[in-house]
Motif scaffolding. Structure first.
Motif, mmCIF file in Angstrom:
data_model
loop_
_atom_site.group_PDB
_atom_site.id
_atom_site.type_symbol
_atom_site.label_atom_id
_atom_site.label_comp_id
_atom_site.label_asym_id
_atom_site.label_seq_id
_atom_site.Cartn_x
_atom_site.Cartn_y
_atom_site.Cartn_z
ATOM 1 N N ILE A 280 2.667 31.714 -135.854
ATOM 2 C CA ILE A 280 1.390 31.586 -135.409
ATOM 3 C C ILE A 280 0.574 30.858 -136.613
ATOM 4 O O ILE A 280 0.037 29.731 -136.302
ATOM 5 C CB ILE A 280 0.788 33.020 -135.270
ATOM 6 C CG1 ILE A 280 1.318 33.351 -133.840
ATOM 7 C CG2 ILE A 280 -0.847 32.975 -134.870
ATOM 8 C CD1 ILE A 280 0.883 35.091 -133.489
ATOM 9 N N LEU A 281 0.810 31.276 -137.845
ATOM 10 C CA LEU A 281 0.083 30.896 -138.985
ATOM 11 C C LEU A 281 0.587 29.313 -139.447
ATOM 12 O O LEU A 281 -0.388 28.451 -139.583
ATOM 13 C CB LEU A 281 0.319 31.639 -140.286
ATOM 14 C CG LEU A 281 -0.304 32.932 -139.999
ATOM 15 C CD1 LEU A 281 0.092 33.808 -141.250
ATOM 16 C CD2 LEU A 281 -1.775 32.931 -140.067
ATOM 17 N N GLU B 175 -1.034 23.640 -138.741
ATOM 18 C CA GLU B 175 -0.826 22.156 -138.554
ATOM 19 C C GLU B 175 -1.871 21.712 -137.386
ATOM 20 O O GLU B 175 -2.271 20.669 -137.492
ATOM 21 C CB GLU B 175 0.489 22.219 -137.608
ATOM 22 C CG GLU B 175 1.013 20.948 -137.102
ATOM 23 C CD GLU B 175 1.974 21.099 -136.129
ATOM 24 O OE1 GLU B 175 2.192 20.165 -135.152
ATOM 25 O OE2 GLU B 175 2.776 22.102 -135.898
ATOM 26 N N LYS B 176 -2.480 22.631 -136.525
ATOM 27 C CA LYS B 176 -3.246 22.324 -135.684
ATOM 28 C C LYS B 176 -4.963 22.669 -135.617
ATOM 29 O O LYS B 176 -5.593 21.989 -134.970
ATOM 30 C CB LYS B 176 -2.955 22.871 -134.233
ATOM 31 C CG LYS B 176 -1.676 22.438 -133.690
ATOM 32 C CD LYS B 176 -1.644 21.765 -132.481
ATOM 33 C CE LYS B 176 -0.651 20.653 -131.900
ATOM 34 N NZ LYS B 176 0.589 21.045 -131.791
ATOM 35 N N THR C 101 -8.776 28.682 -137.653
ATOM 36 C CA THR C 101 -8.914 28.596 -138.989
ATOM 37 C C THR C 101 -10.260 28.540 -139.770
ATOM 38 O O THR C 101 -10.440 29.046 -140.751
ATOM 39 C CB THR C 101 -8.003 27.437 -139.786
ATOM 40 O OG1 THR C 101 -8.569 26.089 -139.405
ATOM 41 C CG2 THR C 101 -6.597 27.657 -139.467
ATOM 42 N N ALA C 102 -11.080 28.135 -138.844
ATOM 43 C CA ALA C 102 -12.578 28.026 -139.411
ATOM 44 C C ALA C 102 -13.351 29.132 -138.805
ATOM 45 O O ALA C 102 -13.016 29.515 -137.618
ATOM 46 C CB ALA C 102 -13.102 26.771 -138.872
ATOM 47 N N ASN C 103 -14.261 29.623 -139.485
ATOM 48 C CA ASN C 103 -15.257 30.606 -139.008
ATOM 49 C C ASN C 103 -16.078 30.246 -137.864
ATOM 50 O O ASN C 103 -16.880 29.273 -138.143
ATOM 51 C CB ASN C 103 -16.058 31.216 -140.241
ATOM 52 C CG ASN C 103 -16.899 32.344 -139.767
ATOM 53 O OD1 ASN C 103 -17.031 32.643 -138.567
ATOM 54 N ND2 ASN C 103 -17.394 32.982 -140.864
ATOM 55 N N ILE D 48 -14.022 14.707 -137.389
ATOM 56 C CA ILE D 48 -13.941 15.307 -136.034
ATOM 57 C C ILE D 48 -12.810 14.760 -135.128
ATOM 58 O O ILE D 48 -12.441 13.639 -135.269
ATOM 59 C CB ILE D 48 -15.201 14.862 -135.277
ATOM 60 C CG1 ILE D 48 -15.298 15.117 -133.652
ATOM 61 C CG2 ILE D 48 -16.004 13.503 -135.694
ATOM 62 C CD1 ILE D 48 -16.590 14.694 -133.292
ATOM 63 N N PRO D 49 -12.095 15.714 -134.323
ATOM 64 C CA PRO D 49 -10.823 15.507 -133.704
ATOM 65 C C PRO D 49 -11.072 14.393 -132.535
ATOM 66 O O PRO D 49 -12.129 14.484 -132.080
ATOM 67 C CB PRO D 49 -10.289 16.818 -133.196
ATOM 68 C CG PRO D 49 -11.202 17.935 -133.861
ATOM 69 C CD PRO D 49 -12.427 17.002 -134.586
ATOM 70 N N GLU D 50 -9.880 13.564 -132.265
ATOM 71 C CA GLU D 50 -10.196 12.653 -131.232
ATOM 72 C C GLU D 50 -10.414 13.047 -129.800
ATOM 73 O O GLU D 50 -11.322 12.549 -129.299
ATOM 74 C CB GLU D 50 -8.869 11.625 -131.327
ATOM 75 C CG GLU D 50 -9.051 10.522 -131.698
ATOM 76 C CD GLU D 50 -7.887 9.448 -132.009
ATOM 77 O OE1 GLU D 50 -7.347 9.446 -130.918
ATOM 78 O OE2 GLU D 50 -7.254 9.401 -133.028
ATOM 79 N N HIS D 51 -9.946 14.094 -129.558
ATOM 80 C CA HIS D 51 -10.185 14.740 -128.053
ATOM 81 C C HIS D 51 -11.534 15.301 -127.946
ATOM 82 O O HIS D 51 -12.197 15.134 -126.907
ATOM 83 C CB HIS D 51 -9.353 15.762 -127.703
ATOM 84 C CG HIS D 51 -9.496 17.294 -128.440
ATOM 85 N ND1 HIS D 51 -8.959 17.327 -129.691
ATOM 86 C CD2 HIS D 51 -10.253 18.301 -128.471
ATOM 87 C CE1 HIS D 51 -9.344 18.562 -130.281
ATOM 88 N NE2 HIS D 51 -10.033 19.168 -129.319
#
Length: 256
Positions: free
Chosen positions: A13-14, A19-20, A61-63, A238-241
């Motif tokens: 999981i970590l 990675e994502k 991973t982000a608050n 910012i991610p592409e999706h």
């Protein structure tokens, strides 16, 4: 794969989070061949160790919760991104324009880069923005009055809202605390969200200035939904999706 033990699951999981940036309960169930209950317990344990934040249907991973930090403290966070965003926004101001600048450190960065062509009228509730613009004699600053918030050095409340009713502006430059693709644009303060809504009604076009850390977060006060904003200026983090989803909602995305 269901034979793997709890420690191996946690490592999986970590690693995937690393990675994502985020994981979903559904995907983890399939990949690890265990029940949703097991995965939720894993995520809870990992959250208790401060290794991740649980979110709706998964973890990140982000608050995901924004907090109300004072403006002078926030100014130093992602300073370069904010400066680039402010510069790009300043380029959108036309000669003899009439604009509204909301509150926050990213719009304060915009105020620094404004070099007016002709007469410019700026309506703002933010004291730091007004002070920044006073250097230019050709800018007419209309300072909204009302209840002054310490943390943002900007005003909120019915007085400010009433004054806005007398104006019509071409653009609103809006800073936000959170952007959630489902919930929309938010701020940490409900009164500020309300004033922002009135500002949107006064302006023909709403342009949101937000660095990429604001995405996937929710503040307490909802300003509006995705489709109510005309343009977002943000950085390349910012991610592409996310860009695609915003564009599908009819929002122009400018990356700096």
């Amino acid at each position: 794969m269901s034979m793997i033990n709890i420690a191996e699951r946690h490592k999986y999981i970590l690693d995937k989070l690393q990675e994502k940036g985020s994981v979903s309960v559904l995907d983890l169930c399939k990949e690890l061949d265990v029940s949703a209950v097991t995965i939720r317990k894993d995520l809870k344990l990992l959250e208790d160790k401060s290794l991740l934040f649980r979110s709706h249907g998964g973890a990140t991973t982000a608050n995901p919760y924004t907090n109300d930090k004072p403006v002078n403290e926030k100014e130093h966070i992602r300073r370069e991104e904010k400066q680039a965003i402010g510069q790009a926004a300043a380029a959108l101001i036309d000669a003899n324009d009439a604009i509204i600048i909301a509150s926050g450190t990213t719009v304060q960065a915009l105020a620094r880069y404004i070099h007016p062509r002709g007469q410019l009228t700026v309506i703002t509730g933010a004291l730091n923005v007004s002070l920044e613009l006073l250097r230019h004699p050709e800018i007419e600053v209309i300072q909204l009055g009302g209840h002054l918030r310490n943390s943002s050095s900007s005003v909120t409340g019915p007085y400010a809202e009433r004054v806005l009713a007398d104006f019509s502006c071409s653009k609103l430059f809006l800073g936000v605390d959170g952007i959630d693709l489902e919930f929309g644009f938010t701020t940490t303060n409900i009164m500020e969200a309300h004033l922002n809504q009135k500002m949107m009604a006064t302006a023909q076009k709403t342009i949101v200035l937000a660095d990429s850390s604001k995405f996937g977060k929710r503040g307490f006060g909802r300003i509006c939904g995705m489709e109510e904003v005309d343009e977002i200026i943000t950085d390349k983090g910012i991610p592409e999706h996310v860009v695609k989803q915003l564009e599908d909602a009819g929002v122009k995305v400018t990356l700096v």
